[in-house]
Design an enzyme around this catalytic site. Structure first.
Site, PDB file in Angstrom:
ATOM      1  N   ASP A   1      -2.740   2.888  -1.587  1.00 38.72           N
ATOM      2  CA  ASP A   1      -3.628   3.573  -0.637  1.00 38.72           C
ATOM      3  C   ASP A   1      -4.870   2.731  -0.336  1.00 38.72           C
ATOM      4  O   ASP A   1      -5.354   2.004  -1.214  1.00 38.72           O
ATOM      5  CB  ASP A   1      -4.033   4.928  -1.250  1.00 38.72           C
ATOM      6  CG  ASP A   1      -4.529   5.891  -0.193  1.00 38.72           C
ATOM      7  OD1 ASP A   1      -4.476   5.557   1.016  1.00 38.72           O
ATOM      8  OD2 ASP A   1      -4.974   6.992  -0.565  1.00 38.72           O
TER       9      ASP A   1
ATOM     10  N   ASN B   1       4.026   9.940   7.480  1.00 35.41           N
ATOM     11  CA  ASN B   1       3.357   8.831   8.177  1.00 35.41           C
ATOM     12  C   ASN B   1       3.774   8.695   9.644  1.00 35.41           C
ATOM     13  O   ASN B   1       3.115   7.991  10.412  1.00 35.41           O
ATOM     14  CB  ASN B   1       3.566   7.498   7.441  1.00 35.41           C
ATOM     15  CG  ASN B   1       2.751   7.364   6.183  1.00 35.41           C
ATOM     16  OD1 ASN B   1       3.139   6.693   5.232  1.00 35.41           O
ATOM     17  ND2 ASN B   1       1.588   8.005   6.133  1.00 35.41           N
TER      18      ASN B   1
END
Ligand code: FPP
Length: 240
Positions: free
Chosen positions: A27, A75
């Site tokens: 991340d 996503n």
């Protein structure tokens, strides 16, 4: 794969006996780019470099299974530009790095449903899985992966086998990760402390390690810190 102790760290030589599987939630690429006033896609380019370095390092330590979360089922909600940059990077990575991974004894398995991916990318992924299937070290790359989807798929597969009752082992054996043991350690970067639909079933007894570093800034020395921290944990599995 060598079981080498890196002389610059405090990782025991036999770390691979304690940890068979490490997983990363990579991340912070977007924030890394934002801090530099760059497009988000440049954060992913930097993230890809880190991925390559960290994966090599984990295998060098002798860890047999490495999993990375590259693209989640959620996503797709990102801009078309970012999604296409990520897909382009995946394809470029296969084109440029596949041979080296295979030569280094690594088997690549993509976790997730390939159906919504472009035909070219899906075929390259399938081909790489086939070409590397004889290797022992496993690199799981989660692409269009969601843990809830994975569990639903496993249950549906069991139903289609006419099972009327299932065991936990049945489910584990029908997950995308069926070739790897459950992760011993899950590392998440960029200061976030959540699982984000990653390995929900497999994480039942995983240890967690959070780093404030953004993924592109994460280094092998940070892996050492995570492993040193992991070594200090007492794993109880519900016992003492
Ligand atoms: C999360 O950071 C990262 C991703 C959604 C993509 C991860 C992809 C890579 C590391 C590069 C490609 C990898 C492979 C295996 C080809 P974010 O964009 O959500 O960061 P932010 O929270 O700071 O916005």
């Amino acid at each position: 794969m060598a079981n080498l102790k890196n002389s610059e760290n405090n990782i025991p030589e036999k770390i691979c006996e304690k940890i068979k599987h490490i997983a990363f939630i990579m991340d912070g690429n977007g924030r890394w780019a934002q801090k530099r006033l760059l497009p988000r896609s440049q954060g992913h380019v930097a993230g890809l470099k880190t991925f390559t370095e960290i994966v090599k390092y984990c295998f060098k330590l002798g860890i047999a299974n490495v999993t990375v979360y590259a693209f989640s089922t959620e996503n797709w909600n990102r801009s078309e530009e970012e999604v296409s940059a990520l897909m382009g990077l995946l394809e470029k990575n296969i084109d440029e790095n596949a041979d080296e991974l295979i030569e280094n004894g690594i088997r690549i398995i993509f976790l997730g449903d390939k159906t919504p991916l472009s035909k070219t990318l899906a075929e390259k992924m399938k081909r790489l899985e086939e070409r590397s299937s004889h290797n022992k070290g496993i690199l799981n790359v989660a692409v269009n992966y969601g843990a809830r989807d994975e569990i639903v798929n496993a249950v549906n597969a069991l139903i289609s086998e006419n099972k009327t009752a299932v065991t936990a082992e049945d489910i584990s054996e029908h997950l995308y990760t069926k070739n790897s043991p459950d992760p011993d350690l899950i590392v998440r970067t960029a200061g976030e402390k959540r699982l984000s639909n990653f390995l929900l079933w497999q994480a039942a007894y995983s240890e967690f390690y959070y780093s404030d570093k953004l993924w592109p800034d994460f280094t092998p020395a940070d892996v050492d810190l995570a492993l040193e921290n992991f070594m200090s944990r007492h794993r109880k599995y519900g016992g003492y």
